[in-house]
Write a protein that holds these residues in place. Structure first.
Motif, PDB file in Angstrom:
ATOM      1  N   VAL A   1       0.854  -1.189   0.000  1.00  0.00           N
ATOM      2  CA  VAL A   1       0.000   0.000   0.000  1.00  0.00           C
ATOM      3  C   VAL A   1       0.887   1.235   0.000  1.00  0.00           C
ATOM      4  N   GLY A   2       0.699   2.099  -0.963  1.00  0.00           N
ATOM      5  CA  GLY A   2       1.461   3.348  -1.023  1.00  0.00           C
ATOM      6  C   GLY A   2       0.767   4.420  -0.202  1.00  0.00           C
ATOM      7  N   ALA A   3       1.198   4.601   1.045  1.00  0.00           N
ATOM      8  CA  ALA A   3       0.560   5.562   1.936  1.00  0.00           C
ATOM      9  C   ALA A   3       1.484   5.851   3.105  1.00  0.00           C
ATOM     10  N   ASP A   4       1.205   6.963   3.776  1.00  0.00           N
ATOM     11  CA  ASP A   4       1.868   7.251   5.039  1.00  0.00           C
ATOM     12  C   ASP A   4       1.245   6.348   6.099  1.00  0.00           C
ATOM     13  N   LEU A   5       2.067   5.676   6.904  1.00  0.00           N
ATOM     14  CA  LEU A   5       1.535   4.712   7.854  1.00  0.00           C
ATOM     15  C   LEU A   5       0.601   5.362   8.872  1.00  0.00           C
ATOM     16  N   LEU A   6       0.960   6.562   9.332  1.00  0.00           N
ATOM     17  CA  LEU A   6       0.127   7.230  10.326  1.00  0.00           C
ATOM     18  C   LEU A   6      -1.271   7.484   9.764  1.00  0.00           C
ATOM     19  N   THR A   7      -1.342   7.912   8.514  1.00  0.00           N
ATOM     20  CA  THR A   7      -2.638   8.111   7.864  1.00  0.00           C
ATOM     21  C   THR A   7      -3.372   6.789   7.694  1.00  0.00           C
ATOM     22  N   TYR A   8      -2.622   5.758   7.331  1.00  0.00           N
ATOM     23  CA  TYR A   8      -3.236   4.446   7.089  1.00  0.00           C
ATOM     24  C   TYR A   8      -3.882   3.889   8.349  1.00  0.00           C
ATOM     25  N   VAL A   9      -3.151   3.893   9.472  1.00  0.00           N
ATOM     26  CA  VAL A   9      -3.718   3.306  10.694  1.00  0.00           C
ATOM     27  C   VAL A   9      -4.848   4.173  11.252  1.00  0.00           C
ATOM     28  N   ASN A  10      -4.855   5.444  10.880  1.00  0.00           N
ATOM     29  CA  ASN A  10      -5.937   6.329  11.323  1.00  0.00           C
ATOM     30  C   ASN A  10      -7.214   6.103  10.537  1.00  0.00           C
TER      31      ASN A  10
END
Length: 225
Positions: free
Chosen positions: A124-133
């Motif tokens: 997944v191409g994403a910032d992890l903090l955004t993803y878990v949020n």
């Protein structure tokens, strides 16, 4: 002048939303540099493998546990996870498009081609903090190999992941009894305290000896059942 074998050679350089990312070869090693700061290389991988193994061991033989890896890096964690048939689906979240490209069609593919082809793997191409949020998915284990750890981040925004609000999101995406494993370039008693404060249990730290200086560590914590 022609570069010698021991002179670092830049293979690719990208400007992205979080700054400059460089892949270079230094002798036999591949190295990732972010904003002029060394992040990681292909020299060892012991601590990244321990990150995965310690998380699995803490799950007490849970069948086909679902794994979330934060940070693709040079690929040691993903390669080690896919080499173990006990893991179920494996999701890797990586925000740097350049790093994903280096694995899919660049020099780092020599380390992870098989892992990326594994049917359990999703990138997944994403910032992890955004993803878990934002994600509605849940996992049995969350292994974080983001930046250099909670006390020494290259990218300022990464600090939020190790703070109570970011860790609360990590708790949310873990299933009851799920484990959080966090790689760090140095021990962090303060971070251990934060893990306890946000509700994790069984907080402990495993050290990985290095040739010089303080050991790398893996912080481990379990979401209450």
């Amino acid at each position: 002048m022609t570069a010698s074998y021991e002179t670092p050679v830049v293979l690719d350089r990208r400007e992205g939303p979080y700054g400059e990312v460089v892949l270079r070869r230094h002798g036999a090693l591949l190295q990732i540099i972010a904003n002029g700061c060394f992040l990681m290389d292909t020299s060892d991988g012991r601590s990244e493998r321990l990150l995965i193994d310690a998380a699995l061991a803490a799950l007490d033989d849970r069948p086909a546990p679902r794994l979330l890896i934060g940070g693709l890096g040079v690929g040691f964690s993903l390669a080690h996870a896919t080499a173990d048939p006990r893991w179920g689906p494996i999701t890797v979240v990586e925000r740097e498009r350049a790093i994903v490209d280096w694995h899919r069609a660049g020099p780092l593919s020599e380390l992870t081609a098989r892992a990326l082809a594994d049917p359990r793997t999703a990138v997944v191409g994403a910032d992890l903090l955004t993803y878990v949020n934002e994600t509605s998915d849940t996992f049995d284990a969350l292994c974080l190999d983001i930046d250099n750890g909670p006390d020494w981040t290259v990218t300022e925004g990464n600090q939020d992941l190790y703070r109570p609000s970011g860790l609360a999101d990590c708790v949310r995406v873990l299933r009851p009894g799920g484990v959080l494993a966090v790689w760090s370039a140095q021990p962090s008693p303060e971070f251990e305290g934060t893990l306890w404060n946000v509700g994790f249990q069984q907080v402990r730290t495993e050290e990985i000896p290095v040739a010089r200086g303080v050991p790398d560590v893996v912080h481990l914590a379990v979401r209450p059942g």
